[in-house]
Design a protein around this motif. Structure first.
Motif, PDB file in Angstrom:
ATOM      1  N   GLY A  82       1.855 -24.175 -14.215  1.00 53.83           N
ATOM      2  CA  GLY A  82       0.614 -23.792 -14.872  1.00 53.83           C
ATOM      3  C   GLY A  82      -0.518 -24.714 -14.452  1.00 53.83           C
ATOM      4  N   VAL A  97      -5.843 -29.537 -14.987  1.00 53.72           N
ATOM      5  CA  VAL A  97      -4.644 -29.715 -15.804  1.00 53.72           C
ATOM      6  C   VAL A  97      -3.468 -29.055 -15.091  1.00 53.72           C
ATOM      7  CG1 VAL A  97      -3.621 -29.441 -18.082  1.00 53.72           C
ATOM      8  CG2 VAL A  97      -6.108 -29.581 -17.849  1.00 53.72           C
ATOM      9  N   SER A  99       0.826 -28.396 -15.368  1.00 56.97           N
ATOM     10  CA  SER A  99       2.005 -28.484 -16.234  1.00 56.97           C
ATOM     11  C   SER A  99       3.293 -28.468 -15.421  1.00 56.97           C
ATOM     12  CB  SER A  99       2.024 -27.338 -17.248  1.00 56.97           C
ATOM     13  OG  SER A  99       2.290 -26.096 -16.620  1.00 56.97           O
ATOM     14  N   PRO A 101       6.605 -27.463 -17.015  1.00 53.72           N
ATOM     15  CA  PRO A 101       7.178 -27.055 -18.306  1.00 53.72           C
ATOM     16  C   PRO A 101       8.615 -27.505 -18.539  1.00 53.72           C
ATOM     17  CG  PRO A 101       5.916 -25.257 -17.354  1.00 53.72           C
ATOM     18  CD  PRO A 101       6.020 -26.318 -16.303  1.00 53.72           C
ATOM     19  N   VAL A 106       2.589 -32.469 -19.186  1.00 56.42           N
ATOM     20  CA  VAL A 106       1.279 -31.917 -18.845  1.00 56.42           C
ATOM     21  C   VAL A 106       0.401 -33.081 -18.388  1.00 56.42           C
ATOM     22  CG1 VAL A 106      -0.763 -30.694 -19.678  1.00 56.42           C
ATOM     23  CG2 VAL A 106       1.505 -30.017 -20.494  1.00 56.42           C
ATOM     24  N   GLY A 128       2.980 -25.804 -21.639  1.00 53.26           N
ATOM     25  CA  GLY A 128       2.200 -25.452 -20.468  1.00 53.26           C
ATOM     26  C   GLY A 128       2.736 -24.258 -19.729  1.00 53.26           C
ATOM     27  N   MET A 131      -1.622 -21.900 -20.423  1.00 59.21           N
ATOM     28  CA  MET A 131      -2.555 -22.831 -21.042  1.00 59.21           C
ATOM     29  C   MET A 131      -3.981 -22.454 -20.686  1.00 59.21           C
ATOM     30  SD  MET A 131      -1.572 -26.233 -18.861  1.00 59.21           S
ATOM     31  CE  MET A 131      -1.682 -26.290 -17.080  1.00 59.21           C
ATOM     32  N   LEU A 145      -7.412 -28.721 -24.904  1.00 65.69           N
ATOM     33  CA  LEU A 145      -6.418 -27.927 -24.188  1.00 65.69           C
ATOM     34  C   LEU A 145      -5.601 -27.084 -25.157  1.00 65.69           C
ATOM     35  CD1 LEU A 145      -5.077 -27.420 -21.408  1.00 65.69           C
ATOM     36  CD2 LEU A 145      -3.593 -29.370 -21.887  1.00 65.69           C
ATOM     37  N   LEU A 147      -2.244 -24.992 -25.415  1.00 69.34           N
ATOM     38  CA  LEU A 147      -0.956 -24.920 -24.725  1.00 69.34           C
ATOM     39  C   LEU A 147      -0.034 -23.901 -25.366  1.00 69.34           C
ATOM     40  CD1 LEU A 147      -0.003 -28.689 -24.249  1.00 69.34           C
ATOM     41  CD2 LEU A 147      -0.789 -27.111 -22.481  1.00 69.34           C
TER      42      LEU A 147
END
Length: 408
Positions: A82, A97, A99, A101, A106, A128, A131, A145, A147
């Motif tokens: 992500g 940002v 991610s 997961p 993150v 994430g 997101m 953020l 999520l």
């Protein structure tokens, strides 16, 4: 100068094969790279963009001006699954940002630092998975953020899922959104929709893995507000874009591979303004989508929609809707731009390469070619298994401005 939230942020949730038990989500279906605008990282006056490629555990930041690589970020596992970007109070560029997961991690990067400026870690839940940027909840000057955490387990093996608003500055969880239904796995898709109740906080849209219904939650305390909308034919594959305006405007999609996708354009009060349909069985219309600003500052935004076509892992063949049985012929992917006001198609573009998955991901940029319209980027896959090709398109005409082949 702080960048506004509605800068053409693309939100694209993963394509998955969903297991209807309480076990883990099966992400064995191939999911290609994703795109997100990051503002002007190299300070050349044009918006740059990031490509998240979890299959290579990397994220590339490319110049929107010439397609050259500005930054390469590497990680482990599904790093890059992500990506999204956040507006900053101290820079005209946006924070990136990323991610990972499966590792519960993150990370937030900026143009000025090659290492993450913030690492947010979770013990469980695949944070994430999806997101998005959301307004500044903790009033520190930067966007926060939102999520998705679709495999959050409260206790035992009951997979409920969760969504959370997290401070981009401190990493603190500011608001939690939880489901009262067991095995519901909320958090497959998330999006802010703007302040609908006058409390100065954006409400939150959340999609569930096992439902085609989106639900609305309070941005103040995470409480359930109401059912928001049901999209398409009941498929649990959700891809969400949003555009924050005074009234709120959101596009929800069901790119149901068996029928041809549908995208619903909906106001914050739940009123459906239009339903846009794909052309072919398996065209995955709505697999990616994003709003891009209209040509005038106060005008209704345009909606860019990708229809990349057949699933790589033995997906359904395509043919025009309502015209007999599928033929098995591969079709080129395409992207289509619609007016948010009249809902008419303004243009479409295809590379005319059968099976190229063009439109797998899309995002808005800035006015790259100087014609007064916001331009955009779209991703094509390579049948050889290569990392893909990004095409920057004119927002006014849909004509290609440049192609950038991603390195191995």
């Amino acid at each position: 100068m702080r960048l506004p939230l509605n800068t053409g942020l693309a939100i694209s949730a993963p394509m998955v094969l969903v297991a209807l038990s309480c076990g883990q989500i099966d992400d064995s279906f191939f999911r290609g790279p994703n795109l997100a605008p990051v503002g002007d990282w190299n300070e050349d006056g044009a918006s740059d963009f990031a490509v998240g490629d979890f299959t290579r555990a990397r994220v590339l930041v490319l110049s929107g001006r010439d397609g050259e690589i500005i930054r390469e970020l590497k990680g482990k596992g599904d790093f890059g699954w992500g990506i999204c970007s956040l507006g900053r109070s101290d820079s005209e560029s946006r924070a990136l940002v990323v991610s990972t997961p499966k590792s519960g991690r993150v990370e937030i990067f900026t143009a000025e630092s090659k290492k993450p400026v913030r690492v947010i870690e979770f013990a469980k839940g695949r944070p994430g998975w999806a997101m998005s940027a959301i307004e500044d909840f903790d009033e520190d000057g930067d966007e926060d953020l939102l999520l998705a955490i679709p495999e959050y387990l409260e206790s035992g093996e009951v997979v409920e899922g969760r969504a959370a608003v997290v401070s981009s500055g401190s990493g603190e969880t500011l608001v939690r959104v939880e489901s009262s239904e067991e095995h519901n796995r909320i958090g497959f898709a998330v999006a802010p929709i703007g302040d609908l109740d006058g409390d100065s906080r954006s409400e939150i849209l959340v999609g569930s893995v096992l439902s085609s219904e989106f639900k609305l939650y309070s941005g103040s305390d995470g409480a359930f507000v109401r059912e928001f909308a049901r999209v398409g034919n009941g498929s649990p594959f959700h891809y969400v874009a949003r555009y924050s305006t005074q009234s709120g405007l959101v596009a929800l999609s069901d790119p149901d591979v068996g029928r041809g996708g549908v995208v619903a354009l909906i106001q914050g009060d739940g009123q459906v303004l239009a339903r846009l349909r794909g052309d072919y069985y398996g065209d995955r219309f709505g697999h990616s989508l994003t709003f891009i600003p209209g040509e005038k500052p106060a005008s209704t935004p345009y909606l860019l929609i990708g229809a990349p076509g057949e699933i790589k892992a033995g997906g359904l063949p395509m043919m025009p809707l309502g015209e007999g049985e599928p033929t098995g012929d591969e079709k080129p992917g395409l992207v289509r731009l619609f007016s948010g006001e009249t809902h008419e198609q303004l243009w479409e573009y295809s590379r005319d390469v059968p099976g190229d998955w063009f439109g797998e991901a899309v995002c808005g940029l800035s006015d790259i070619d100087g014609d007064g319209a916001t331009d955009c980027a779209a991703l094509a896959q390579e049948k050889s298994g290569g990392p893909g090709i990004v095409v920057i398109l004119s927002g006014k005409t849909g004509a290609p401005i440049l192609e950038a082949r991603l390195p191995n």
